[in-house]
Scaffold this active site. Sequence first.
Site, mmCIF file in Angstrom:
data_model
loop_
_atom_site.group_PDB
_atom_site.id
_atom_site.type_symbol
_atom_site.label_atom_id
_atom_site.label_comp_id
_atom_site.label_asym_id
_atom_site.label_seq_id
_atom_site.Cartn_x
_atom_site.Cartn_y
_atom_site.Cartn_z
ATOM 1 N N ALA A 113 0.841 -1.198 0.000
ATOM 2 C CA ALA A 113 0.000 0.000 0.000
ATOM 3 C C ALA A 113 0.880 1.253 0.000
ATOM 4 O O ALA A 113 0.514 2.279 -0.579
ATOM 5 C CB ALA A 113 -0.920 0.005 1.208
ATOM 6 N N CYS B 279 5.431 1.295 11.936
ATOM 7 C CA CYS B 279 6.647 2.010 11.507
ATOM 8 C C CYS B 279 7.120 2.960 12.586
ATOM 9 O O CYS B 279 8.306 3.050 12.869
ATOM 10 C CB CYS B 279 6.460 2.761 10.190
ATOM 11 S SG CYS B 279 4.859 2.714 9.457
HETATM 12 N N1 PLP Z 1 -1.800 3.240 4.901
HETATM 13 C C1 PLP Z 1 -2.279 2.922 6.118
HETATM 14 C C2 PLP Z 1 -3.426 3.685 6.677
HETATM 15 C C3 PLP Z 1 -1.701 1.896 6.849
HETATM 16 O O1 PLP Z 1 -2.162 1.591 8.063
HETATM 17 C C4 PLP Z 1 -0.598 1.200 6.292
HETATM 18 C C5 PLP Z 1 0.083 0.131 7.068
HETATM 19 O O2 PLP Z 1 0.188 0.185 8.269
HETATM 20 C C6 PLP Z 1 -0.147 1.570 5.025
HETATM 21 C C7 PLP Z 1 -0.766 2.588 4.353
HETATM 22 C C8 PLP Z 1 1.024 0.890 4.386
HETATM 23 O O3 PLP Z 1 0.693 -0.436 4.040
HETATM 24 P P1 PLP Z 1 1.814 -1.432 3.506
HETATM 25 O O4 PLP Z 1 2.364 -2.084 4.714
HETATM 26 O O5 PLP Z 1 1.061 -2.411 2.627
HETATM 27 O O6 PLP Z 1 2.797 -0.646 2.757
#
Ligand code: PLP
Length: 386
Positions: free
Chosen positions: A73, A331
């Site tokens: 994402a 993160c």
């Molecule tokens: N957007 C939101 C709101 C998220 O909670 C996360 C992951 O924690 C991401 C984006 C990023 O997802 P990915 O781990 O698939 O890069």
Amino acid sequence: MKTPIYLDNNAATPLDPRVLEEMLPTLKEHFGNPASSTHRFGWAADELVSVARERVASAIGAAPDTIVFTGSASEANNLAIKGLAFAALRSRSAARRIVSVVSEHRSVLEPLDELRAFGFEVKSLPVNGSGELSSENLKDALTPNTLLVSVMLANNEVGALNDVNAAAALSHSAGALFHCDAVQAFGKIRLDLPATSADFVTLSAHKIYGPKGIGCLYIRRPQANQIFALVHGGGHEGGYHAGTLNVPGIVGFGKAAELAAGGLVGEREKLEQLSERLMLCLRSELTGVQLNGPELNRLPGNLNIAFDGVDNARLLRLLSGKVALSTSSACSSKNAAPSHVLQALGFGVQRQKSSVRIGIGRFNTVEEIDFAAAAIIEAVKNIRRG
Ligand code: PLP
């Protein structure tokens, strides 16, 4: 009951066994490259990808050709934001303003920050004390040169929900495109994309009981040259994302999306009931328990709680054998950075340092929630006794 109880489902969800089942043949006999058009190994892989694409699309009420698979994402957010910005630079468009919100995920905020160096003006809107964006603020921030507005549907830390239908309508009336990070909401809140009229939507598999390393960007009206690809190469995914497709990930994402769409109503109710039960238990036994984010109308399964006078790192250490929780997003907690989301809600260091995020998921049971509540209550009391 297996301990520690996993209550960090906003960071990652366990793989649903039905998803694993569907993925296994792609790791064994269906190993072909879906771009190989000269033999049945390629055809079989290509067929599996088509089915998965249809499943993801249908889970959000969209057409299959609107789905671009990405490696995460984060990558989908970058593709929407940097891809549009670089395409605007290439076409020498005057639209150089991007509007977003301070509490967005880092994979939205960081690309926006980077774009300042390329001459983009980035406006980060504030949120209220519950983490919600005001339509008035958004309206005031829109100018005729606004290229894009990016607003998340559900916040990953405090569970605040934004009215993205209203935000999309406002953006469109100002001539701007609208992007929505719907990663956390997907599978918990119905996404009817033709109705929301978002131009771009980001989704991820590992928040809906699918595998990690696979996400997608929904592109409402795929158009030549609208998005500058971040990875160029073999023209995969309509030229938006080069690289041999991650067939196991895509197949798992497809199955997870199908399950999420099929079980939406029951799952939402279950998550809400378990969250309410946990909150009631904590509040009945402890004083000084504050919910961060909205009291009502929040992301099902998400709780973010401050325990007055309790150091969150110490609390998590005490709980580590019994309950798996986090202090903020995965993160931020790895970097031990203060939560930009709690800061955006106006909370000072003390409140931030006493807050924990709880993410209840599909596989949690009432028994587990009661066990977790008892463990948290005991640990909080121990810390407060000093
Ligand atoms: N957007 C939101 C709101 C998220 O909670 C996360 C992951 O924690 C991401 C984006 C990023 O997802 P990915 O781990 O698939 O890069």
